[in-house]
Design a protein around this motif. Sequence first.
Motif, PDB file in Angstrom:
ATOM      1  N   CYS A   1       0.865  -1.179   0.000  1.00  0.00           N
ATOM      2  CA  CYS A   1       0.000   0.000   0.000  1.00  0.00           C
ATOM      3  C   CYS A   1       0.905   1.234   0.000  1.00  0.00           C
ATOM      4  O   CYS A   1       1.849   1.319   0.785  1.00  0.00           O
ATOM      5  CB  CYS A   1      -0.889  -0.014   1.240  1.00  0.00           C
TER       6      CYS A   1
ATOM      7  N   HIS B   1       0.213   4.095   0.995  1.00  0.00           N
ATOM      8  CA  HIS B   1      -0.035   4.925   2.167  1.00  0.00           C
ATOM      9  C   HIS B   1       0.645   4.365   3.408  1.00  0.00           C
ATOM     10  O   HIS B   1       1.307   5.083   4.134  1.00  0.00           O
ATOM     11  CB  HIS B   1      -1.544   5.055   2.434  1.00  0.00           C
ATOM     12  N   GLU B   2       0.493   3.071   3.641  1.00  0.00           N
ATOM     13  CA  GLU B   2       0.941   2.487   4.900  1.00  0.00           C
ATOM     14  C   GLU B   2       2.061   1.461   4.749  1.00  0.00           C
ATOM     15  O   GLU B   2       2.515   0.899   5.725  1.00  0.00           O
ATOM     16  CB  GLU B   2      -0.262   1.846   5.611  1.00  0.00           C
TER      17      GLU B   2
ATOM     18  N   TYR C   1       1.910  -1.572   3.651  1.00  0.00           N
ATOM     19  CA  TYR C   1       1.406  -2.856   4.151  1.00  0.00           C
ATOM     20  C   TYR C   1       0.994  -3.703   2.957  1.00  0.00           C
ATOM     21  O   TYR C   1       0.632  -3.178   1.901  1.00  0.00           O
ATOM     22  CB  TYR C   1       0.207  -2.609   5.082  1.00  0.00           C
TER      23      TYR C   1
ATOM     24  N   GLU D   1      -8.306  -3.559  -1.761  1.00  0.00           N
ATOM     25  CA  GLU D   1      -8.371  -2.682  -0.590  1.00  0.00           C
ATOM     26  C   GLU D   1      -7.353  -3.101   0.461  1.00  0.00           C
ATOM     27  O   GLU D   1      -7.235  -4.278   0.799  1.00  0.00           O
ATOM     28  CB  GLU D   1      -9.764  -2.740   0.024  1.00  0.00           C
ATOM     29  N   CYS D   2      -6.627  -2.133   0.989  1.00  0.00           N
ATOM     30  CA  CYS D   2      -5.687  -2.368   2.085  1.00  0.00           C
ATOM     31  C   CYS D   2      -6.486  -2.505   3.375  1.00  0.00           C
ATOM     32  O   CYS D   2      -7.366  -1.682   3.652  1.00  0.00           O
ATOM     33  CB  CYS D   2      -4.699  -1.209   2.188  1.00  0.00           C
TER      34      CYS D   2
ATOM     35  N   VAL E   1      -5.458  -2.043   6.394  1.00  0.00           N
ATOM     36  CA  VAL E   1      -5.029  -1.176   7.486  1.00  0.00           C
ATOM     37  C   VAL E   1      -5.924   0.053   7.621  1.00  0.00           C
ATOM     38  O   VAL E   1      -6.489   0.311   8.678  1.00  0.00           O
ATOM     39  CB  VAL E   1      -3.546  -0.766   7.336  1.00  0.00           C
ATOM     40  N   HIS E   2      -6.061   0.843   6.561  1.00  0.00           N
ATOM     41  CA  HIS E   2      -6.857   2.066   6.638  1.00  0.00           C
ATOM     42  C   HIS E   2      -7.912   2.172   5.546  1.00  0.00           C
ATOM     43  O   HIS E   2      -8.511   3.232   5.361  1.00  0.00           O
ATOM     44  CB  HIS E   2      -5.964   3.317   6.582  1.00  0.00           C
ATOM     45  N   GLY E   3      -8.102   1.119   4.748  1.00  0.00           N
ATOM     46  CA  GLY E   3      -9.154   1.128   3.738  1.00  0.00           C
ATOM     47  C   GLY E   3      -8.807   1.811   2.431  1.00  0.00           C
ATOM     48  O   GLY E   3      -9.701   2.067   1.623  1.00  0.00           O
ATOM     49  N   ALA E   4      -7.538   2.106   2.196  1.00  0.00           N
ATOM     50  CA  ALA E   4      -7.150   2.673   0.904  1.00  0.00           C
ATOM     51  C   ALA E   4      -7.447   1.645  -0.183  1.00  0.00           C
ATOM     52  O   ALA E   4      -7.224   0.451   0.005  1.00  0.00           O
ATOM     53  CB  ALA E   4      -5.668   3.035   0.904  1.00  0.00           C
ATOM     54  N   ARG E   5      -7.962   2.108  -1.326  1.00  0.00           N
ATOM     55  CA  ARG E   5      -8.282   1.220  -2.435  1.00  0.00           C
ATOM     56  C   ARG E   5      -7.496   1.637  -3.671  1.00  0.00           C
ATOM     57  O   ARG E   5      -7.280   2.827  -3.905  1.00  0.00           O
ATOM     58  CB  ARG E   5      -9.786   1.220  -2.740  1.00  0.00           C
TER      59      ARG E   5
ATOM     60  N   PRO F   1      -6.941   7.106   2.463  1.00  0.00           N
ATOM     61  CA  PRO F   1      -5.796   7.969   2.712  1.00  0.00           C
ATOM     62  C   PRO F   1      -4.648   7.814   1.708  1.00  0.00           C
ATOM     63  O   PRO F   1      -3.619   8.446   1.878  1.00  0.00           O
ATOM     64  CB  PRO F   1      -5.350   7.557   4.107  1.00  0.00           C
TER      65      PRO F   1
END
Length: 106
Positions: free
Chosen positions: A44, A46-47, A49, A64-65, A67-71, A83
Amino acid sequence: MEGWVPVCATGELLPGEMRQVWDGGTPIVVVNLDGALYALEDRCSHEDYELSTGRVDPAEGSIECIVHGARFDVRDGRALCAPAYTPVTKFPVRVEDGRIWTRDDR
């Protein structure tokens, strides 16, 4: 097939499924989206991960990740929502001799 990494047999990656492989130190997630195969860096943006621990949405064509829902769009790696704002790297995929292959071509 120099530089290409085997993922699995074509029958082992069904529509909606994904598989993680490594090309040297690069984790790659390969996704079967309704029979079309796509490969993204399994991180990801963003994170940092693993995206392969998340879920694929076949209707949206996204991953979708968890960890924070980034797609991210599995077809081109672009970020679809916060994010995450930076795309993930897309890699080539090929099918040969009944197997799926990918590579880190950076």
